[in-house]
Design a protein around this motif. Sequence first.
Motif, PDB file in Angstrom:
ATOM      1  N   LEU A   1      17.898   5.163  -0.584  1.00  0.00           N
ATOM      2  CA  LEU A   1      18.391   6.009  -1.664  1.00  0.00           C
ATOM      3  C   LEU A   1      17.571   5.766  -2.922  1.00  0.00           C
ATOM      4  O   LEU A   1      17.436   4.632  -3.373  1.00  0.00           O
ATOM      5  N   ASP A   2      17.008   6.834  -3.444  1.00  0.00           N
ATOM      6  CA  ASP A   2      16.299   6.762  -4.721  1.00  0.00           C
ATOM      7  C   ASP A   2      17.370   6.866  -5.808  1.00  0.00           C
ATOM      8  O   ASP A   2      17.982   7.917  -5.986  1.00  0.00           O
ATOM      9  N   GLU A   3      17.610   5.765  -6.493  1.00  0.00           N
ATOM     10  CA  GLU A   3      18.683   5.716  -7.489  1.00  0.00           C
ATOM     11  C   GLU A   3      18.458   6.683  -8.650  1.00  0.00           C
ATOM     12  O   GLU A   3      19.405   7.150  -9.274  1.00  0.00           O
ATOM     13  N   GLU A   4      17.199   6.995  -8.923  1.00  0.00           N
ATOM     14  CA  GLU A   4      16.896   7.918 -10.017  1.00  0.00           C
ATOM     15  C   GLU A   4      17.295   9.350  -9.686  1.00  0.00           C
ATOM     16  O   GLU A   4      17.928  10.040 -10.475  1.00  0.00           O
ATOM     17  N   THR A   5      16.924   9.795  -8.469  1.00  0.00           N
ATOM     18  CA  THR A   5      17.223  11.174  -8.079  1.00  0.00           C
ATOM     19  C   THR A   5      18.527  11.297  -7.289  1.00  0.00           C
ATOM     20  O   THR A   5      18.998  12.406  -7.068  1.00  0.00           O
ATOM     21  N   LYS A   6      19.064  10.165  -6.852  1.00  0.00           N
ATOM     22  CA  LYS A   6      20.291  10.118  -6.031  1.00  0.00           C
ATOM     23  C   LYS A   6      20.120  10.835  -4.698  1.00  0.00           C
ATOM     24  O   LYS A   6      21.076  11.352  -4.121  1.00  0.00           O
ATOM     25  N   THR A   7      18.880  10.876  -4.207  1.00  0.00           N
ATOM     26  CA  THR A   7      18.607  11.485  -2.911  1.00  0.00           C
ATOM     27  C   THR A   7      17.855  10.496  -2.025  1.00  0.00           C
ATOM     28  O   THR A   7      17.136   9.621  -2.510  1.00  0.00           O
ATOM     29  N   PRO A   8      17.995  10.640  -0.703  1.00  0.00           N
ATOM     30  CA  PRO A   8      17.274   9.770   0.225  1.00  0.00           C
ATOM     31  C   PRO A   8      15.768  10.068   0.219  1.00  0.00           C
ATOM     32  O   PRO A   8      15.349  11.215   0.043  1.00  0.00           O
ATOM     33  N   VAL A   9      14.985   9.021   0.428  1.00  0.00           N
ATOM     34  CA  VAL A   9      13.538   9.121   0.579  1.00  0.00           C
ATOM     35  C   VAL A   9      13.141   8.280   1.787  1.00  0.00           C
ATOM     36  O   VAL A   9      13.894   7.413   2.221  1.00  0.00           O
ATOM     37  N   LYS A  10      11.926   8.531   2.313  1.00  0.00           N
ATOM     38  CA  LYS A  10      11.491   7.828   3.515  1.00  0.00           C
ATOM     39  C   LYS A  10       9.997   7.986   3.737  1.00  0.00           C
ATOM     40  O   LYS A  10       9.339   8.770   3.060  1.00  0.00           O
ATOM     41  N   CYS A  11       9.493   7.275   4.711  1.00  0.00           N
ATOM     42  CA  CYS A  11       8.099   7.401   5.142  1.00  0.00           C
ATOM     43  C   CYS A  11       7.857   8.810   5.660  1.00  0.00           C
ATOM     44  O   CYS A  11       8.661   9.355   6.418  1.00  0.00           O
ATOM     45  N   VAL A  12       6.724   9.382   5.244  1.00  0.00           N
ATOM     46  CA  VAL A  12       6.325  10.700   5.742  1.00  0.00           C
ATOM     47  C   VAL A  12       4.938  10.638   6.391  1.00  0.00           C
ATOM     48  O   VAL A  12       4.247  11.640   6.493  1.00  0.00           O
ATOM     49  N   PHE A  13       4.561   9.441   6.861  1.00  0.00           N
ATOM     50  CA  PHE A  13       3.234   9.235   7.479  1.00  0.00           C
ATOM     51  C   PHE A  13       2.116   9.688   6.541  1.00  0.00           C
ATOM     52  O   PHE A  13       1.080  10.166   6.989  1.00  0.00           O
ATOM     53  N   CYS A  14       2.335   9.585   5.225  1.00  0.00           N
ATOM     54  CA  CYS A  14       1.349  10.043   4.240  1.00  0.00           C
ATOM     55  C   CYS A  14       0.888  11.468   4.578  1.00  0.00           C
ATOM     56  O   CYS A  14      -0.303  11.771   4.686  1.00  0.00           O
ATOM     57  N   PHE A  15       1.870  12.331   4.740  1.00  0.00           N
ATOM     58  CA  PHE A  15       1.706  13.716   5.185  1.00  0.00           C
ATOM     59  C   PHE A  15       0.524  14.436   4.522  1.00  0.00           C
ATOM     60  O   PHE A  15      -0.307  15.034   5.198  1.00  0.00           O
ATOM     61  N   GLU A  16       0.449  14.390   3.201  1.00  0.00           N
ATOM     62  CA  GLU A  16      -0.622  15.108   2.504  1.00  0.00           C
ATOM     63  C   GLU A  16      -1.995  14.524   2.823  1.00  0.00           C
ATOM     64  O   GLU A  16      -2.963  15.261   3.008  1.00  0.00           O
TER      65      GLU A  16
ATOM     66  N   GLY B   1       0.822  -1.210   0.000  1.00  0.00           N
ATOM     67  CA  GLY B   1       0.000   0.000   0.000  1.00  0.00           C
ATOM     68  C   GLY B   1       0.852   1.253   0.000  1.00  0.00           C
ATOM     69  O   GLY B   1       0.569   2.215  -0.723  1.00  0.00           O
ATOM     70  N   CYS B   2       1.913   1.235   0.778  1.00  0.00           N
ATOM     71  CA  CYS B   2       2.845   2.370   0.842  1.00  0.00           C
ATOM     72  C   CYS B   2       3.508   2.595  -0.514  1.00  0.00           C
ATOM     73  O   CYS B   2       3.611   3.728  -0.976  1.00  0.00           O
ATOM     74  N   GLN B   3       3.945   1.509  -1.148  1.00  0.00           N
ATOM     75  CA  GLN B   3       4.596   1.646  -2.449  1.00  0.00           C
ATOM     76  C   GLN B   3       3.637   2.225  -3.482  1.00  0.00           C
ATOM     77  O   GLN B   3       4.022   3.068  -4.284  1.00  0.00           O
ATOM     78  N   MET B   4       2.398   1.774  -3.460  1.00  0.00           N
ATOM     79  CA  MET B   4       1.411   2.297  -4.405  1.00  0.00           C
ATOM     80  C   MET B   4       1.096   3.762  -4.116  1.00  0.00           C
ATOM     81  O   MET B   4       1.043   4.580  -5.026  1.00  0.00           O
ATOM     82  N   GLN B   5       0.884   4.085  -2.843  1.00  0.00           N
ATOM     83  CA  GLN B   5       0.553   5.459  -2.448  1.00  0.00           C
ATOM     84  C   GLN B   5       1.646   6.441  -2.869  1.00  0.00           C
ATOM     85  O   GLN B   5       1.369   7.537  -3.333  1.00  0.00           O
ATOM     86  N   ASN B   6       2.894   6.028  -2.689  1.00  0.00           N
ATOM     87  CA  ASN B   6       4.025   6.908  -2.947  1.00  0.00           C
ATOM     88  C   ASN B   6       4.664   6.706  -4.311  1.00  0.00           C
ATOM     89  O   ASN B   6       5.685   7.329  -4.607  1.00  0.00           O
ATOM     90  N   GLU B   7       4.042   5.846  -5.131  1.00  0.00           N
ATOM     91  CA  GLU B   7       4.536   5.559  -6.483  1.00  0.00           C
ATOM     92  C   GLU B   7       6.021   5.217  -6.459  1.00  0.00           C
ATOM     93  O   GLU B   7       6.831   5.764  -7.210  1.00  0.00           O
ATOM     94  N   LEU B   8       6.371   4.275  -5.573  1.00  0.00           N
ATOM     95  CA  LEU B   8       7.763   3.879  -5.396  1.00  0.00           C
ATOM     96  C   LEU B   8       8.156   2.788  -6.387  1.00  0.00           C
ATOM     97  O   LEU B   8       7.345   1.944  -6.753  1.00  0.00           O
ATOM     98  N   ALA B   9       9.411   2.799  -6.766  1.00  0.00           N
ATOM     99  CA  ALA B   9       9.963   1.733  -7.590  1.00  0.00           C
ATOM    100  C   ALA B   9       9.914   0.435  -6.775  1.00  0.00           C
ATOM    101  O   ALA B   9       9.962   0.476  -5.539  1.00  0.00           O
ATOM    102  N   PRO B  10       9.821  -0.715  -7.447  1.00  0.00           N
ATOM    103  CA  PRO B  10       9.700  -1.987  -6.725  1.00  0.00           C
ATOM    104  C   PRO B  10      10.816  -2.245  -5.707  1.00  0.00           C
ATOM    105  O   PRO B  10      10.588  -2.913  -4.704  1.00  0.00           O
ATOM    106  N   GLU B  11      12.000  -1.723  -5.940  1.00  0.00           N
ATOM    107  CA  GLU B  11      13.119  -1.982  -5.028  1.00  0.00           C
ATOM    108  C   GLU B  11      13.168  -1.026  -3.838  1.00  0.00           C
ATOM    109  O   GLU B  11      13.983  -1.188  -2.936  1.00  0.00           O
ATOM    110  N   ILE B  12      12.293  -0.033  -3.806  1.00  0.00           N
ATOM    111  CA  ILE B  12      12.294   0.929  -2.708  1.00  0.00           C
ATOM    112  C   ILE B  12      11.182   0.570  -1.727  1.00  0.00           C
ATOM    113  O   ILE B  12      10.019   0.479  -2.094  1.00  0.00           O
ATOM    114  N   HIS B  13      11.577   0.391  -0.463  1.00  0.00           N
ATOM    115  CA  HIS B  13      10.627   0.046   0.602  1.00  0.00           C
ATOM    116  C   HIS B  13      10.809   1.014   1.758  1.00  0.00           C
ATOM    117  O   HIS B  13      11.890   1.084   2.336  1.00  0.00           O
TER     118      HIS B  13
END
Length: 179
Positions: free
Chosen positions: A107-122, A22-34
Motif C-alpha cells: 500500500l502506497d500510503e501517499e496515494t492510498k492505493t496498492p503498488v507492485k512490481c511491473v517487471f519494469c514494463f516501460e 535498484g528497484c526502489q531507485m528505478q520506481n522512485e519508491l519511498a524507503p518503506e515500500i519494497h
Amino acid sequence: MARYGMLLDLTACAGCMACTVGCQMQNELAPEIHFIKYYQQEYGTFPDVSLVNIPVQCQHCENPPCVYNCPTGASYIGDGGIVLIDEHRCIGCKYCMTSCPYNARVLDEETKTPVKCVFCFEQIHEGEQPMCVRTCIGDARIFGDLDDPEGELVRAINERHARPLRPDLGTKPKFFYVW
C-alpha cells in the motif's frame, strides 16, 4: 507477442538486496515500500543446516487472483502477460492485496492505493532488462520470453529444473526459482 517471465537462481543469490535497492531507485519508491521482499528458510538437520534467502515479488501469474478479484478492473493483464494496475481506476479497496497469495502488493500510503512490481514494463518495451536483473551482482536473475524455446530463460528453466512458488495454488506464476 512475448510472454514474459523470470528465473531466480537461489544458489547464486547472495541476499545482498541490490535488486531491491535498484528497484526502489528505478520506481522512485519511498524507503518503506519494497516490491521485492526477502524471506529466509532453513534447510537440513543439525549440524548440517543451511539458510537460503528467498526474494519474492509479483509472480505475474497467468491466473492472477488479484485481477479476478478487482471490482473496478484496475488490476489487469497487460502486454506480455505482465500484471499491471491502472492507478486511475483503482479505488483503494485492497481486494487485490488480500487476494495475492505471494503478498506481492504494497500500500502506497501517499496515494492510498496498492503498488507492485511491473517487471519494469516501460524499460522492457525499450529493449532493456528489468532493473532487478541489471543490478543483481550474482547474475542470479534471467528475464525473457517464456514462449521462446531457444531463449536463455526457457533453456535455464529446463536445464536448472526451475519451478514456481506454490504451483498447487493454480495461479500459474511466470516466476521460476532454482533451489
